[in-house]
Write a protein that holds these residues in place. Structure first.
Motif, PDB file in Angstrom:
ATOM      1  N   UNK A 200       0.731  -1.356  -0.009  1.00 25.97           N
ATOM      2  CA  UNK A 200       0.057   0.055   0.093  1.00 25.97           C
ATOM      3  C   UNK A 200       0.812   1.266  -0.002  1.00 25.97           C
ATOM      4  N   UNK A 201       2.101   1.273   0.249  1.00 24.95           N
ATOM      5  CA  UNK A 201       2.719   2.285   0.251  1.00 24.95           C
ATOM      6  C   UNK A 201       3.247   2.774  -1.053  1.00 24.95           C
ATOM      7  N   UNK A 202       3.911   3.991  -1.538  1.00 24.90           N
ATOM      8  CA  UNK A 202       3.946   4.547  -2.749  1.00 24.90           C
ATOM      9  C   UNK A 202       5.314   4.760  -2.853  1.00 24.90           C
ATOM     10  N   UNK A 203       5.925   4.573  -3.991  1.00 32.56           N
ATOM     11  CA  UNK A 203       7.541   4.846  -4.286  1.00 32.56           C
ATOM     12  C   UNK A 203       7.941   6.293  -4.109  1.00 32.56           C
ATOM     13  N   UNK A 204       7.112   7.169  -3.828  1.00 34.76           N
ATOM     14  CA  UNK A 204       7.498   8.578  -3.641  1.00 34.76           C
ATOM     15  C   UNK A 204       6.264   9.470  -3.048  1.00 34.76           C
ATOM     16  N   UNK A 205       6.506  10.479  -2.525  1.00 37.27           N
ATOM     17  CA  UNK A 205       5.593  11.454  -1.972  1.00 37.27           C
ATOM     18  C   UNK A 205       5.114  12.145  -3.369  1.00 37.27           C
ATOM     19  N   UNK A 206       4.040  12.909  -3.379  1.00 38.31           N
ATOM     20  CA  UNK A 206       3.485  13.566  -4.533  1.00 38.31           C
ATOM     21  C   UNK A 206       2.787  14.685  -4.239  1.00 38.31           C
ATOM     22  N   UNK A 207       2.832  15.598  -5.168  1.00 42.45           N
ATOM     23  CA  UNK A 207       1.849  16.667  -4.900  1.00 42.45           C
ATOM     24  C   UNK A 207       1.431  17.014  -6.469  1.00 42.45           C
ATOM     25  N   UNK A 208       0.260  17.267  -6.530  1.00 42.82           N
ATOM     26  CA  UNK A 208      -0.559  17.680  -7.813  1.00 42.82           C
ATOM     27  C   UNK A 208      -1.310  18.921  -7.733  1.00 42.82           C
ATOM     28  N   UNK A 209      -1.166  19.626  -8.590  1.00 42.22           N
ATOM     29  CA  UNK A 209      -1.860  20.974  -8.603  1.00 42.22           C
ATOM     30  C   UNK A 209      -2.489  21.173  -9.856  1.00 42.22           C
ATOM     31  N   UNK A 210      -3.801  21.490  -9.759  1.00 39.85           N
ATOM     32  CA  UNK A 210      -4.859  21.771 -10.990  1.00 39.85           C
ATOM     33  C   UNK A 210      -5.731  22.909 -10.637  1.00 39.85           C
ATOM     34  N   UNK A 211      -6.147  23.566 -11.726  1.00 41.29           N
ATOM     35  CA  UNK A 211      -7.009  24.658 -11.675  1.00 41.29           C
ATOM     36  C   UNK A 211      -7.732  24.963 -13.222  1.00 41.29           C
ATOM     37  N   UNK A 212      -8.633  25.488 -13.321  1.00 44.18           N
ATOM     38  CA  UNK A 212      -9.490  25.889 -14.445  1.00 44.18           C
ATOM     39  C   UNK A 212      -8.894  27.217 -15.081  1.00 44.18           C
ATOM     40  N   UNK A 213      -8.505  27.282 -16.271  1.00 41.76           N
ATOM     41  CA  UNK A 213      -8.101  28.454 -16.867  1.00 41.76           C
ATOM     42  C   UNK A 213      -9.003  29.561 -16.853  1.00 41.76           C
TER      43      UNK A 213
ATOM     44  N   UNK B  62      -8.194  26.848  -7.554  1.00 47.16           N
ATOM     45  CA  UNK B  62      -7.003  26.089  -7.404  1.00 47.16           C
ATOM     46  C   UNK B  62      -7.095  25.072  -6.394  1.00 47.16           C
ATOM     47  N   UNK B  63      -6.774  23.793  -6.959  1.00 48.29           N
ATOM     48  CA  UNK B  63      -6.799  22.425  -6.020  1.00 48.29           C
ATOM     49  C   UNK B  63      -5.454  21.772  -6.032  1.00 48.29           C
ATOM     50  N   UNK B  64      -5.423  21.005  -4.798  1.00 46.28           N
ATOM     51  CA  UNK B  64      -4.306  20.408  -4.716  1.00 46.28           C
ATOM     52  C   UNK B  64      -4.435  18.710  -4.164  1.00 46.28           C
TER      53      UNK B  64
END
Length: 206
Positions: free
Chosen positions: A156-169, A176-178
């Motif tokens: 269940x662990x991941x190979x890396x931490x991760x941050x994703x950022x998205x938004x609507x133009x 803004x969401x993350x």
């Protein structure tokens, strides 16, 4: 029974039928007027309702559900599940490494999830932890097909931490969401950016 007894029974007056009141139903003109008024009220009220925020929330939660499903699959089937992030096309791609050889075979299951509601991966005004954070970041991100990737393992662990950022133009200040993925547990959480306060707030808490 004697004939005289039958005659002695009181004779009840016949029950009268209630006549329908004229004009009780709505006329076609009245219905049209009512529908027109309802339409005008909706037209006046809808512009005040900001649907952009709710669409952005739905998009980031759908994205998070892809990560959660990948982790669940890795746990249940006991093999690695790789996710790549395609920032250009706005999509996540999942690959199930069924034989755990680190190579994605053509016969192994693949799937693509596209961002919804016009959302795109984008560099935020400020990251969850610091300014200048890119749209996709992680300390130990891998690479698959020239795309950044993260792998969910059988525990269940991941190979890396991760941050994703998205938004609507169309309205980035409101959309803004993350998503933050914790490497050791594979847990993911989503966040909404509060422009007025200049801070990120965890989704569902406000």
């Amino acid at each position: 029974m004697p004939h005289s007894a039958r005659l002695a029974r009181p004779c009840l007056p016949p029950r009268r039928l209630r006549a329908s009141r004229p004009g009780a139903a709505f006329t076609l003109v009245e219905i049209v007027i009512a529908l027109t008024l309802i339409g005008l009220m909706l037209a006046m009220g809808l512009p005040r309702l900001d649907l952009t925020r709710y669409r952005a929330d739905a998009a980031v939660q759908n994205l998070r559900s892809v990560l959660m499903q990948a982790q669940r699959t890795a746990l249940l089937r006991q093999y690695d599940v790789v996710i790549t992030i395609d920032t250009v096309n706005g999509a996540l791609k999942t690959f199930e490494d069924a034989n755990n050889d680190g190579i994605i075979q053509s016969s192994e299951h693949k799937r693509t999830y596209t961002l919804s509601d016009g959302m795109t991966f984008a560099t935020p005004v400020t990251g969850l932890d610091s300014a200048g954070t890119p749209a996709v970041s992680g300390a130990q991100l891998g690479s698959l097909n020239a795309l950044p990737s993260v792998t969910f393992h059988r525990d269940g662990a991941a190979s890396s931490d991760l941050q994703l950022y998205l938004a609507s133009p169309a309205g980035p200040n409101r959309t803004w969401r993350a998503i933050r993925l914790t490497q050791s547990t594979g847990r993911s959480d989503w966040y909404r950016y509060n422009v007025k306060a200049g801070t990120w707030v965890q989704g569902g808490l406000q």
